[in-house]
Design an enzyme around this catalytic site. Structure first.
Site, PDB file in Angstrom:
ATOM      1  N   GLU A 150     -30.864  -8.419  17.452  1.00  0.00           N
ATOM      2  CA  GLU A 150     -31.984  -9.164  16.868  1.00  0.00           C
ATOM      3  C   GLU A 150     -32.469 -10.228  17.842  1.00  0.00           C
ATOM      4  O   GLU A 150     -31.720 -10.673  18.715  1.00  0.00           O
ATOM      5  CB  GLU A 150     -31.605  -9.781  15.505  1.00  0.00           C
ATOM      6  CG  GLU A 150     -30.588 -10.918  15.536  1.00  0.00           C
ATOM      7  CD  GLU A 150     -31.170 -12.309  15.752  1.00  0.00           C
ATOM      8  OE1 GLU A 150     -32.400 -12.468  15.706  1.00  0.00           O
ATOM      9  OE2 GLU A 150     -30.396 -13.236  16.000  1.00  0.00           O
ATOM     10  N   SER A 229     -29.206 -17.482  24.530  1.00  0.00           N
ATOM     11  CA  SER A 229     -30.133 -18.414  23.896  1.00  0.00           C
ATOM     12  C   SER A 229     -30.845 -19.193  24.999  1.00  0.00           C
ATOM     13  O   SER A 229     -30.217 -19.952  25.733  1.00  0.00           O
ATOM     14  CB  SER A 229     -29.332 -19.351  22.986  1.00  0.00           C
ATOM     15  OG  SER A 229     -30.109 -20.453  22.611  1.00  0.00           O
TER      16      SER A 229
HETATM   17  C1  HEM Z   1     -30.237 -21.868  15.079  1.00  0.00           C
HETATM   18  C2  HEM Z   1     -32.248 -25.323  17.772  1.00  0.00           C
HETATM   19  C3  HEM Z   1     -29.680 -23.824  21.580  1.00  0.00           C
HETATM   20  C4  HEM Z   1     -27.041 -21.040  18.608  1.00  0.00           C
HETATM   21  C5  HEM Z   1     -31.022 -22.905  15.495  1.00  0.00           C
HETATM   22  C6  HEM Z   1     -32.089 -23.474  14.742  1.00  0.00           C
HETATM   23  C7  HEM Z   1     -32.663 -24.442  15.499  1.00  0.00           C
HETATM   24  C8  HEM Z   1     -31.946 -24.501  16.723  1.00  0.00           C
HETATM   25  C9  HEM Z   1     -33.870 -25.346  15.152  1.00  0.00           C
HETATM   26  C10 HEM Z   1     -32.519 -22.999  13.357  1.00  0.00           C
HETATM   27  C11 HEM Z   1     -33.728 -22.201  13.706  1.00  0.00           C
HETATM   28  C12 HEM Z   1     -34.036 -20.860  13.246  1.00  0.00           C
HETATM   29  O1  HEM Z   1     -33.249 -20.116  12.642  1.00  0.00           O
HETATM   30  O2  HEM Z   1     -35.204 -20.546  13.488  1.00  0.00           O
HETATM   31  C13 HEM Z   1     -31.794 -25.138  19.060  1.00  0.00           C
HETATM   32  C14 HEM Z   1     -32.376 -25.763  20.226  1.00  0.00           C
HETATM   33  C15 HEM Z   1     -31.658 -25.337  21.305  1.00  0.00           C
HETATM   34  C16 HEM Z   1     -30.616 -24.444  20.792  1.00  0.00           C
HETATM   35  C17 HEM Z   1     -33.573 -26.693  20.200  1.00  0.00           C
HETATM   36  C18 HEM Z   1     -31.824 -25.665  22.757  1.00  0.00           C
HETATM   37  C19 HEM Z   1     -32.670 -26.549  23.242  1.00  0.00           C
HETATM   38  C20 HEM Z   1     -28.700 -22.972  21.089  1.00  0.00           C
HETATM   39  C21 HEM Z   1     -27.702 -22.361  21.901  1.00  0.00           C
HETATM   40  C22 HEM Z   1     -26.936 -21.579  21.067  1.00  0.00           C
HETATM   41  C23 HEM Z   1     -27.485 -21.707  19.728  1.00  0.00           C
HETATM   42  C24 HEM Z   1     -27.592 -22.519  23.419  1.00  0.00           C
HETATM   43  C25 HEM Z   1     -25.742 -20.716  21.378  1.00  0.00           C
HETATM   44  C26 HEM Z   1     -25.374 -20.332  22.577  1.00  0.00           C
HETATM   45  C27 HEM Z   1     -27.731 -20.979  17.424  1.00  0.00           C
HETATM   46  C28 HEM Z   1     -27.469 -20.015  16.379  1.00  0.00           C
HETATM   47  C29 HEM Z   1     -28.392 -20.240  15.364  1.00  0.00           C
HETATM   48  C30 HEM Z   1     -29.216 -21.345  15.811  1.00  0.00           C
HETATM   49  C31 HEM Z   1     -26.377 -18.957  16.387  1.00  0.00           C
HETATM   50  C32 HEM Z   1     -28.605 -19.431  14.095  1.00  0.00           C
HETATM   51  C33 HEM Z   1     -27.830 -19.878  12.931  1.00  0.00           C
HETATM   52  C34 HEM Z   1     -28.090 -19.005  11.725  1.00  0.00           C
HETATM   53  O3  HEM Z   1     -29.169 -18.462  11.549  1.00  0.00           O
HETATM   54  O4  HEM Z   1     -27.166 -18.878  10.938  1.00  0.00           O
HETATM   55  N1  HEM Z   1     -30.941 -23.570  16.702  1.00  0.00           N
HETATM   56  N2  HEM Z   1     -30.731 -24.369  19.422  1.00  0.00           N
HETATM   57  N3  HEM Z   1     -28.544 -22.587  19.781  1.00  0.00           N
HETATM   58  N4  HEM Z   1     -28.789 -21.761  17.054  1.00  0.00           N
HETATM   59 FE1  HEM Z   1     -29.644 -23.172  18.187  1.00  0.00          FE
END
Ligand code: HEM
Length: 362
Positions: A150, A229
């Site tokens: 996905e 990511s």
């Molecule tokens: C979900 C922000 C980097 C792992 C999210 C969400 C936001 C966010 C706002 C909820 C958004 C959505 O589902 O549309 C950010 C920002 C990042 C960042 C601003 C970098 C500037 C990362 C990184 C990882 C990560 C580097 C892992 C290597 C996840 C995962 C979710 C998530 C797994 C999904 C959770 C779910 O749906 O259960 N992130 N993230 N994120 N993020 Fe990040």
């Protein structure tokens, strides 16, 4: 706003596991998923890496070698065998080693396998001898079927990763910005809880020079979860760029360092926070980074993102960032997630230090 579901119609089945989408849900901002042609049933993501004790300039030969295979111009019928998309990225790991990798994508396992043979990659790779090599090599390849893959993008326009092979874009999608939305975008999760294997981390055997003197293949693990990511701030105006570099980049780096150094506390085997680099100059001259992490199962990745202070700081930091820019954001974010069966993974390490990638996994 008419919202669509991220799971393509031909992969939709009757759910035995309900989605977590809240009733009458409207996400606060739009997001998109990549759409692939119906006849694309699987794809390949390969991480082909070279590892050096430090960054010295000796990487040039390794890059040219790998590039000689990646640019192979052979065909199978009408289909070109070289990767549909590839780029280079680099990271210096905590042991000080400089790791430079090609990330390459193919539209099917069949094309990839034909490429490995016809380009000569396979015979070169098999012939690598740890006694003769000045640097380590690693190969990490994933073969997800499309129901185990996905994507989510903040922009519907600019593709990244496997989406460079996309047929189109779906969106704005319904499944995002609530916890559990990643799982809800995965077709296989309609009927499968995607449980992984018990997390087993053990240092791999040591050779006297600290490098593993032989070739090691790490067996695949049931439902290993891979996330790439990415962040792209290339097009930000000065004010947003300053804010990104000052507020977002540090919390992101802290989160990636936590997964890299203490991943065993949350089910993460490996995390590399990588810069996209120019293969000629090896400088991180593009304003793009990504975290590439391997988790024992999807539930661990979900738990870290939902509960751990490091991702909550990233998430909270982003909400503040957006507010400060009145929600007019040029920063592009994307991720691609793969949940793979043991036979859909290949991990091989030749002369790498024992903390490289999945070498830590028993
Ligand atoms: C979900 C922000 C980097 C792992 C999210 C969400 C936001 C966010 C706002 C909820 C958004 C959505 O589902 O549309 C950010 C920002 C990042 C960042 C601003 C970098 C500037 C990362 C990184 C990882 C990560 C580097 C892992 C290597 C996840 C995962 C979710 C998530 C797994 C999904 C959770 C779910 O749906 O259960 N992130 N993230 N994120 N993020 Fe990040």
């Amino acid at each position: 706003m008419t919202l669509v579901t991220a799971i393509p119609e031909h992969l939709q089945v009757e759910r035995t596991i309900p989605a977590s989408t809240p009733a009458n849900y409207e996400p606060p901002f739009p997001a998109y998923s990549a759409q692939f042609a119906k006849d694309v049933s699987s794809l390949v993501m390969a991480v082909i890496g070279a590892q050096f004790p430090s960054k010295t300039g000796k990487e040039e030969a390794a890059i040219s070698k790998v590039n000689s295979f990646l640019t192979f111009s052979g065909e199978d019928g009408e289909e070109a065998l070289d990767p549909a998309f590839s780029e280079w990225a680099a990271v210096t790991d905590p042991k000080g080693y400089y790791n430079i990798t090609a990330l390459a994508y193919w539209k099917s396992e069949e094309l990839y396998q034909k490429w490995t043979t016809k380009s000569g990659f396979s015979s070169w790779w098999e012939s690598l001898d740890t006694q003769e090599q000045e640097n380590g090599w690693f190969l990490e390849v994933f073969f997800p079927t499309m129901d185990r893959f996905e994507t989510v993008f903040s922009s519907g326009e600019i593709p990244e990763g496997a989406a460079e092979m996309r047929d189109g874009v779906v969106g704005p999608i319904k499944e995002h910005v609530y916890w559990g939305s990643m799982r809800d975008r995965l077709a296989i999760a309609q009927t499968d809880t995607l449980d992984g294997e018990e997390f087993l981390k053990a240092p791999a055997e040591q050779a006297p020079n600290g490098n593993l003197s032989r070739r090691i293949r790490v067996p695949g693990k049931q439902n290993l979860a891979i996330i790439r990511s990415g962040q792209d701030w290339a097009d930000t105006a000065p004010e947003e760029r300053k804010l990104y570099v000052k507020t977002m980049h540090p919390v992101l780096e802290a989160g990636m360092n936590f997964l890299r150094d203490h991943g065993d506390e949350v089910g993460c085997y490996s995390c590399r926070f990588m810069d996209i680099v120019d293969p000629i100059t090896r400088s991180a001259d593009k304003d793009r980074t990504f975290g590439l992490a391997y988790f024992d199962e999807l539930a661990s990745l979900e738990k870290w993102s939902r509960e751990h202070p490091t991702h909550l700081a990233i998430f909270g930091g982003f909400l503040k960032y957006a507010a400060q820019l009145n929600n007019v954001i040029t920063l592009r974010l994307f991720h691609e997630v793969l949940v793979v069966k043991p036979e859909q993974q290949l991990f091989e390490y030749v002369g790498c230090h024992p903390e490289t990638g999945m070498l830590v996994a028993k």
